[in-house]
Write a protein that holds these residues in place. Structure first.
Motif, PDB file in Angstrom:
ATOM      1  N   GLN A 180      -4.718   4.068  -4.491  1.00 13.46           N
ATOM      2  CA  GLN A 180      -3.840   5.199  -4.780  1.00 13.46           C
ATOM      3  C   GLN A 180      -4.663   6.384  -5.266  1.00 13.46           C
ATOM      4  OE1 GLN A 180      -0.438   5.606  -4.382  1.00 13.46           O
ATOM      5  NE2 GLN A 180      -0.779   7.727  -5.037  1.00 13.46           N
ATOM      6  N   SER A 181      -5.654   6.113  -6.101  1.00 12.98           N
ATOM      7  CA  SER A 181      -6.527   7.175  -6.593  1.00 12.98           C
ATOM      8  C   SER A 181      -7.337   7.795  -5.463  1.00 12.98           C
ATOM      9  CB  SER A 181      -7.471   6.623  -7.667  1.00 12.98           C
ATOM     10  OG  SER A 181      -8.316   7.631  -8.167  1.00 12.98           O
ATOM     11  N   VAL A 182      -7.798   6.963  -4.524  1.00 10.24           N
ATOM     12  CA  VAL A 182      -8.509   7.489  -3.350  1.00 10.24           C
ATOM     13  C   VAL A 182      -7.620   8.476  -2.611  1.00 10.24           C
ATOM     14  CG1 VAL A 182      -9.365   6.849  -1.055  1.00 10.24           C
ATOM     15  CG2 VAL A 182     -10.073   5.539  -3.056  1.00 10.24           C
ATOM     16  N   TYR A 183      -6.355   8.120  -2.425  1.00 10.79           N
ATOM     17  CA  TYR A 183      -5.426   9.023  -1.745  1.00 10.79           C
ATOM     18  C   TYR A 183      -5.272  10.342  -2.500  1.00 10.79           C
ATOM     19  CZ  TYR A 183      -1.151  10.831   0.363  1.00 10.79           C
ATOM     20  OH  TYR A 183      -0.227  11.640   0.991  1.00 10.79           O
ATOM     21  N   GLU A 184      -5.099  10.259  -3.806  1.00 16.09           N
ATOM     22  CA  GLU A 184      -4.893  11.464  -4.609  1.00 16.09           C
ATOM     23  C   GLU A 184      -6.125  12.361  -4.631  1.00 16.09           C
ATOM     24  OE1 GLU A 184      -3.782   9.785  -8.333  1.00 16.09           O
ATOM     25  OE2 GLU A 184      -1.765   9.210  -7.652  1.00 16.09           O
ATOM     26  N   LYS A 185      -7.301  11.777  -4.452  1.00 16.08           N
ATOM     27  CA  LYS A 185      -8.548  12.548  -4.469  1.00 16.08           C
ATOM     28  C   LYS A 185      -8.910  13.102  -3.088  1.00 16.08           C
ATOM     29  CE  LYS A 185     -10.442   9.414  -8.025  1.00 16.08           C
ATOM     30  NZ  LYS A 185     -10.299  10.201  -9.233  1.00 16.08           N
ATOM     31  N   LEU A 192     -10.813   8.375   6.079  1.00 12.98           N
ATOM     32  CA  LEU A 192     -11.510   7.255   5.472  1.00 12.98           C
ATOM     33  C   LEU A 192     -11.947   6.292   6.563  1.00 12.98           C
ATOM     34  CD1 LEU A 192      -9.628   4.410   5.468  1.00 12.98           C
ATOM     35  CD2 LEU A 192      -8.335   5.755   3.829  1.00 12.98           C
ATOM     36  N   ALA A 193     -12.941   5.505   6.252  1.00 11.67           N
ATOM     37  CA  ALA A 193     -13.374   4.428   7.135  1.00 11.67           C
ATOM     38  C   ALA A 193     -13.880   3.285   6.272  1.00 11.67           C
ATOM     39  CB  ALA A 193     -14.472   4.889   8.088  1.00 11.67           C
ATOM     40  N   SER A 194     -13.640   2.049   6.738  1.00 11.45           N
ATOM     41  CA  SER A 194     -14.097   0.881   5.994  1.00 11.45           C
ATOM     42  C   SER A 194     -14.429  -0.254   6.945  1.00 11.45           C
ATOM     43  CB  SER A 194     -13.025   0.420   5.002  1.00 11.45           C
ATOM     44  OG  SER A 194     -13.469  -0.729   4.298  1.00 11.45           O
ATOM     45  N   PHE A 195     -15.388  -1.074   6.533  1.00 16.92           N
ATOM     46  CA  PHE A 195     -15.790  -2.235   7.326  1.00 16.92           C
ATOM     47  C   PHE A 195     -14.713  -3.310   7.340  1.00 16.92           C
ATOM     48  CE2 PHE A 195     -16.779  -3.239   2.991  1.00 16.92           C
ATOM     49  CZ  PHE A 195     -16.480  -4.574   2.874  1.00 16.92           C
ATOM     50  N   THR A 196     -13.827  -3.313   6.323  1.00 16.96           N
ATOM     51  CA  THR A 196     -12.834  -4.374   6.218  1.00 16.96           C
ATOM     52  C   THR A 196     -11.496  -3.946   6.792  1.00 16.96           C
ATOM     53  OG1 THR A 196     -11.658  -5.868   4.711  1.00 16.96           O
ATOM     54  CG2 THR A 196     -12.165  -3.674   3.866  1.00 16.96           C
ATOM     55  N   ARG A 203      -2.724  -2.526   3.276  1.00 14.77           N
ATOM     56  CA  ARG A 203      -1.379  -2.381   2.707  1.00 14.77           C
ATOM     57  C   ARG A 203      -1.322  -1.308   1.619  1.00 14.77           C
ATOM     58  NH1 ARG A 203      -1.015  -7.180   1.179  1.00 14.77           N
ATOM     59  NH2 ARG A 203      -0.645  -7.942   3.299  1.00 14.77           N
ATOM     60  N   PRO A 204      -2.173  -1.366   0.578  1.00 15.37           N
ATOM     61  CA  PRO A 204      -2.092  -0.325  -0.455  1.00 15.37           C
ATOM     62  C   PRO A 204      -2.489   1.057   0.038  1.00 15.37           C
ATOM     63  CG  PRO A 204      -3.929  -1.810  -0.884  1.00 15.37           C
ATOM     64  CD  PRO A 204      -3.120  -2.434   0.202  1.00 15.37           C
ATOM     65  N   LEU A 205      -3.375   1.137   1.036  1.00 15.42           N
ATOM     66  CA  LEU A 205      -3.734   2.441   1.598  1.00 15.42           C
ATOM     67  C   LEU A 205      -2.527   3.057   2.313  1.00 15.42           C
ATOM     68  CD1 LEU A 205      -7.323   1.711   2.959  1.00 15.42           C
ATOM     69  CD2 LEU A 205      -6.739   3.268   1.092  1.00 15.42           C
ATOM     70  N   ARG A 206      -1.799   2.239   3.060  1.00 16.63           N
ATOM     71  CA  ARG A 206      -0.593   2.732   3.732  1.00 16.63           C
ATOM     72  C   ARG A 206       0.481   3.104   2.713  1.00 16.63           C
ATOM     73  NH1 ARG A 206      -1.032  -1.725   8.509  1.00 16.63           N
ATOM     74  NH2 ARG A 206      -1.954  -0.375  10.114  1.00 16.63           N
ATOM     75  N   GLU A 207       0.633   2.275   1.703  1.00 17.36           N
ATOM     76  CA  GLU A 207       1.634   2.563   0.684  1.00 17.36           C
ATOM     77  C   GLU A 207       1.303   3.833  -0.089  1.00 17.36           C
ATOM     78  OE1 GLU A 207       1.764  -1.014  -1.593  1.00 17.36           O
ATOM     79  OE2 GLU A 207       3.024  -2.090  -0.142  1.00 17.36           O
ATOM     80  N   ALA A 208       0.024   4.122  -0.242  1.00 13.70           N
ATOM     81  CA  ALA A 208      -0.385   5.348  -0.922  1.00 13.70           C
ATOM     82  C   ALA A 208      -0.049   6.585  -0.091  1.00 13.70           C
ATOM     83  CB  ALA A 208      -1.889   5.313  -1.208  1.00 13.70           C
ATOM     84  N   GLY A 209      -0.064   6.449   1.252  1.00  9.41           N
ATOM     85  CA  GLY A 209       0.290   7.570   2.102  1.00  9.41           C
ATOM     86  C   GLY A 209      -0.633   7.819   3.279  1.00  9.41           C
ATOM     87  N   PHE A 210      -1.688   7.017   3.415  1.00  5.14           N
ATOM     88  CA  PHE A 210      -2.605   7.169   4.547  1.00  5.14           C
ATOM     89  C   PHE A 210      -1.985   6.609   5.828  1.00  5.14           C
ATOM     90  CE2 PHE A 210      -5.924   7.167   1.179  1.00  5.14           C
ATOM     91  CZ  PHE A 210      -6.616   8.310   1.551  1.00  5.14           C
ATOM     92  N   PHE A 211      -2.311   7.244   6.960  1.00  4.57           N
ATOM     93  CA  PHE A 211      -2.074   6.635   8.263  1.00  4.57           C
ATOM     94  C   PHE A 211      -3.302   5.789   8.578  1.00  4.57           C
ATOM     95  CE2 PHE A 211      -2.858   6.605  12.854  1.00  4.57           C
ATOM     96  CZ  PHE A 211      -1.687   5.984  13.287  1.00  4.57           C
ATOM     97  N   ILE A 212      -3.111   4.492   8.779  1.00  6.04           N
ATOM     98  CA  ILE A 212      -4.221   3.561   8.971  1.00  6.04           C
ATOM     99  C   ILE A 212      -4.146   2.936  10.351  1.00  6.04           C
ATOM    100  CG2 ILE A 212      -5.308   1.419   8.157  1.00  6.04           C
ATOM    101  CD1 ILE A 212      -5.612   3.673   6.178  1.00  6.04           C
ATOM    102  N   LYS A 213      -5.293   2.854  11.013  1.00 10.25           N
ATOM    103  CA  LYS A 213      -5.356   2.146  12.292  1.00 10.25           C
ATOM    104  C   LYS A 213      -6.616   1.292  12.341  1.00 10.25           C
ATOM    105  CE  LYS A 213      -7.738   5.763  14.967  1.00 10.25           C
ATOM    106  NZ  LYS A 213      -7.672   6.608  16.178  1.00 10.25           N
TER     107      LYS A 213
END
Length: 230
Positions: A180-185, A192-196, A203-213
């Motif tokens: 959530q803090s990542v989203y707010e910042k 964003l990009a991540s190996f995982t 789930r928490p990234l989507r709930e924070a507000g990011f579009f994730i694929k």
């Protein structure tokens, strides 16, 4: 086995980077994953955020990318988080397989890192580094991810390198409050990009507000993720 043991973070019993080719992994996941080759021509100043500084390999890959991709000097803000910073000697040991491919940026980074490391204190630490093609305003938060998540960024982040070991080994850095803090910042349109591609991260990234694929992962890994704040 010997390579894995050398590359191991004893605090999490997890590797810092892929034993296959950590440098190629970092470029594929974080630089290409954040579409930086295209965005470099469209954004005058980039603010990179990172969760998990580790060996500094992601930063060095970024410097190498800029060395070949830009014709004039540019400025970059790079803000990272690390609970267990490494000495310059340990970093040199871990990144020695990439010493030739990282070139002069590697030696210059170690030159800058040694005195910086010796003065690190808990919380934010700042300095300015001058690489051949890039001026870097570097900020490192030393401490827990939970404490870091309560801090405000002076400038919103344009692209995140979400690292910091696997969610199974280091769950604190992937906690919903941290995501959530990542989203707010993050700036509007920031990525964003991540190996995982673990559900406990998506789930928490989507709930924070990011579009994730999902995207094809590096090497034998099936998937990684990309995200954008819209």
């Amino acid at each position: 086995m010997q390579k894995t043991q050398i590359n191991l973070n004893p605090h999490y019993q997890d590797c810092y980077f892929s034993d296959t080719d950590g440098q190629a992994e970092a470029h594929y996941i974080f630089i290409e994953g954040n579409d930086l080759p295209r965005r470099l021509n469209e954004e005058e100043v980039l603010h990179i955020g990172e969760t998990g500084f580790g060996t500094g390999l992601n930063l060095l890959c970024l410097m190498n990318f800029f060395s070949t991709a830009v014709s004039k000097k540019i400025s970059v803000k790079y803000s990272s988080l690390e609970k267990y910073p490494l000495s310059s000697e340990r970093i040199k040991e871990l990144l020695s397989p990439f010493e030739d491919s990282l070139g002069s940026n590697f030696a210059l980074f170690l030159y800058y890192w040694k005195p910086f490391y010796n003065t690190l204190t808990p919380g934010w630490n700042q300095c300015a580094w001058d690489f051949p093609k890039v001026k870097v305003e570097f900020s490192l938060y030393v401490g827990d991810a939970g404490d870091w998540s309560q801090q405000k960024n002076p400038k919103q982040v344009d692209a995140w390198f979400l690292d910091g070991h696997s969610p199974e080994k280091n769950p604190d850095i992937w906690a919903p409050s941290v995501m959530q803090s990542v989203y707010e910042k993050t700036a509007l349109g920031g990525t964003l990009a991540s190996f995982t591609a673990s559900g406990v991260v998506k789930r928490p990234l989507r709930e924070a507000g990011f579009f994730i694929k999902r995207k094809k992962g590096f090497g034998t890994k099936r998937h990684m993720i990309q995200g954008v704040k819209t």
